[in-house]
Design a protein around this motif. Structure first.
Motif, PDB file in Angstrom:
ATOM      1  N   UNK A  92       1.249  -1.284   0.316  1.00  0.00           N
ATOM      2  CA  UNK A  92      -0.220   0.340   0.064  1.00  0.00           C
ATOM      3  C   UNK A  92       0.921   1.175  -0.188  1.00  0.00           C
ATOM      4  N   UNK A  93       1.084   1.297  -1.480  1.00  0.00           N
ATOM      5  CA  UNK A  93       2.359   2.296  -1.010  1.00  0.00           C
ATOM      6  C   UNK A  93       1.904   3.436  -0.934  1.00  0.00           C
ATOM      7  N   UNK A 146      11.893 -10.166 -20.061  1.00  0.00           N
ATOM      8  CA  UNK A 146      11.699  -9.367 -20.018  1.00  0.00           C
ATOM      9  C   UNK A 146      10.464  -8.517 -18.616  1.00  0.00           C
ATOM     10  N   UNK A 147      10.456  -9.589 -17.903  1.00  0.00           N
ATOM     11  CA  UNK A 147       9.772  -9.499 -16.190  1.00  0.00           C
ATOM     12  C   UNK A 147      10.506  -8.208 -15.984  1.00  0.00           C
ATOM     13  N   UNK A 148       9.748  -6.703 -15.448  1.00  0.00           N
ATOM     14  CA  UNK A 148       9.911  -5.700 -14.074  1.00  0.00           C
ATOM     15  C   UNK A 148       8.978  -5.604 -13.239  1.00  0.00           C
ATOM     16  N   UNK A 149       9.462  -4.860 -12.644  1.00  0.00           N
ATOM     17  CA  UNK A 149       8.655  -4.828 -10.878  1.00  0.00           C
ATOM     18  C   UNK A 149       7.717  -3.847 -11.692  1.00  0.00           C
ATOM     19  N   UNK A 150       7.092  -3.296 -12.752  1.00  0.00           N
ATOM     20  CA  UNK A 150       5.750  -3.298 -12.692  1.00  0.00           C
ATOM     21  C   UNK A 150       4.942  -4.781 -13.474  1.00  0.00           C
ATOM     22  N   UNK A 193       0.958  -1.483 -10.481  1.00  0.00           N
ATOM     23  CA  UNK A 193       0.041  -0.014 -10.545  1.00  0.00           C
ATOM     24  C   UNK A 193      -1.202  -0.916  -9.776  1.00  0.00           C
ATOM     25  N   UNK A 194      -1.506  -2.040 -10.578  1.00  0.00           N
ATOM     26  CA  UNK A 194      -2.962  -2.467  -9.783  1.00  0.00           C
ATOM     27  C   UNK A 194      -2.928  -3.001  -8.424  1.00  0.00           C
ATOM     28  N   UNK A 242      -4.876   0.552  -4.922  1.00  0.00           N
ATOM     29  CA  UNK A 242      -6.128  -0.042  -4.300  1.00  0.00           C
ATOM     30  C   UNK A 242      -5.966   0.569  -3.629  1.00  0.00           C
ATOM     31  N   UNK A 243      -7.603   1.310  -3.730  1.00  0.00           N
ATOM     32  CA  UNK A 243      -8.188   2.188  -2.059  1.00  0.00           C
ATOM     33  C   UNK A 243      -8.219   1.428  -0.866  1.00  0.00           C
TER      34      UNK A 243
END
Length: 274
Positions: free
Chosen positions: A12-13, A206-210, A246-247, A251-252
């Motif tokens: 929950x950044x 090709x995997x990255x943090x996003x 980002x998904x 999150x609220x």
């Protein structure tokens, strides 16, 4: 047997430290990782004593501050940065500091220089950590451009400087998959980071943090298998949720999604144990 879960603030950044600690408390998770790369206590001037008091009020322990970046590019400036972070960690009651290597193409020394620099950094950090009673958690990153991709290299460097008493590995399930290193080193691991990848169109290189989401049944990088192998090898430390997508960040109310991920991993573990 219940898994020993932890929450990294990346679940929950955009929430405050207080809200993050309240989330851990509400979920019954007793361990957290705080970060120095998010708006929050370390960057906004909040005293470490305040952080310690808020964690205690929430009934959670701080397993790490994440992280000292570019730790293996050692210099007087890096040493001063490390000393400041060690002091903050000690005062806020954190047990460890995560150590992240240089992860960009601007730092590409030859092999001998790279490994010598790693040993130099560990030698510089070891007395600071010993004096403060902290553990340094070395986290190899799987990306091709990273200056420390291999857990084996990390272990060999730690042993070369005779500092196994103050250094452990971070086994990050995402980076372990991307690096393709088969060795696990459960007996040298102090923390496990978990995150899942669910997009089948993304090849490993090709995997990255996003791409890193909460672990669920759609996971493509075998988080459950990695966890079980580590536990079978004797690992008994925290398993910390560290998504970057980002998904998740958007999150609220992150509680239902985080709770579902915890439940999924615990259920799969129970199946293996039955």
């Amino acid at each position: 047997m219940p898994l020993r879960f932890a929450l990294n603030h990346m679940v929950c950044p955009r929430k405050s430290l207080r809200d993050f600690l309240a989330l851990a408390q509400a979920l019954g998770v007793a361990h957290v990782e705080i970060r120095n790369d998010l708006p929050g206590p370390i960057t906004d001037g909040t005293s470490p004593e305040t952080v310690k008091a808020e964690a205690a009020a929430a009934g959670v322990s701080i397993v790490s501050i994440n992280a000292l970046q570019r730790f293996n590019q050692w210099s007087p400036a890096r040493a001063a940065e490390a000393a400041e972070l060690v002091g903050y960690a000690q005062a806020c009651g954190a047990a460890a500091i995560v150590l992240c290597p240089v992860n960009d193409l601007t730092f590409q020394p030859d092999e001998a220089t790279r490994l010598a620099g790693l040993r130099e950094a560990l030698s510089g950090l070891a007395p600071m950590l010993r004096s403060a009673g902290l553990i340094g958690l070395v986290e190899p990153l799987g990306f091709a451009e990273c200056s420390l991709r291999s857990k084996r290299e990390a272990v060999e460097a730690i042993d070369a400087v005779e500092a196994a008493d103050v250094f452990r590995l971070v086994h990050d399930t995402f980076h372990h998959h991307v690096a393709g290193e088969p060795a696990l080193f459960p007996d040298r691991t102090g923390l496990v980071h978990v995150s899942g990848v669910v997009d089948p169109s993304v090849p490993g290189e090709s995997m990255r943090d996003p791409h890193r989401v909460l672990v669920d049944a759609e996971d493509l990088i075998d988080n459950v298998g990695q966890i079980e192998a580590l536990l079978a090898g004797g690992y008994a430390g925290p398993i910390s949720l560290e998504p970057f997508a980002e998904s998740v960040a958007a999150l609220e109310d992150p509680r239902p999604a985080v709770e579902a991920s915890l439940r999924y991993m615990q259920t799969e573990h129970n199946k293996k144990a039955a």
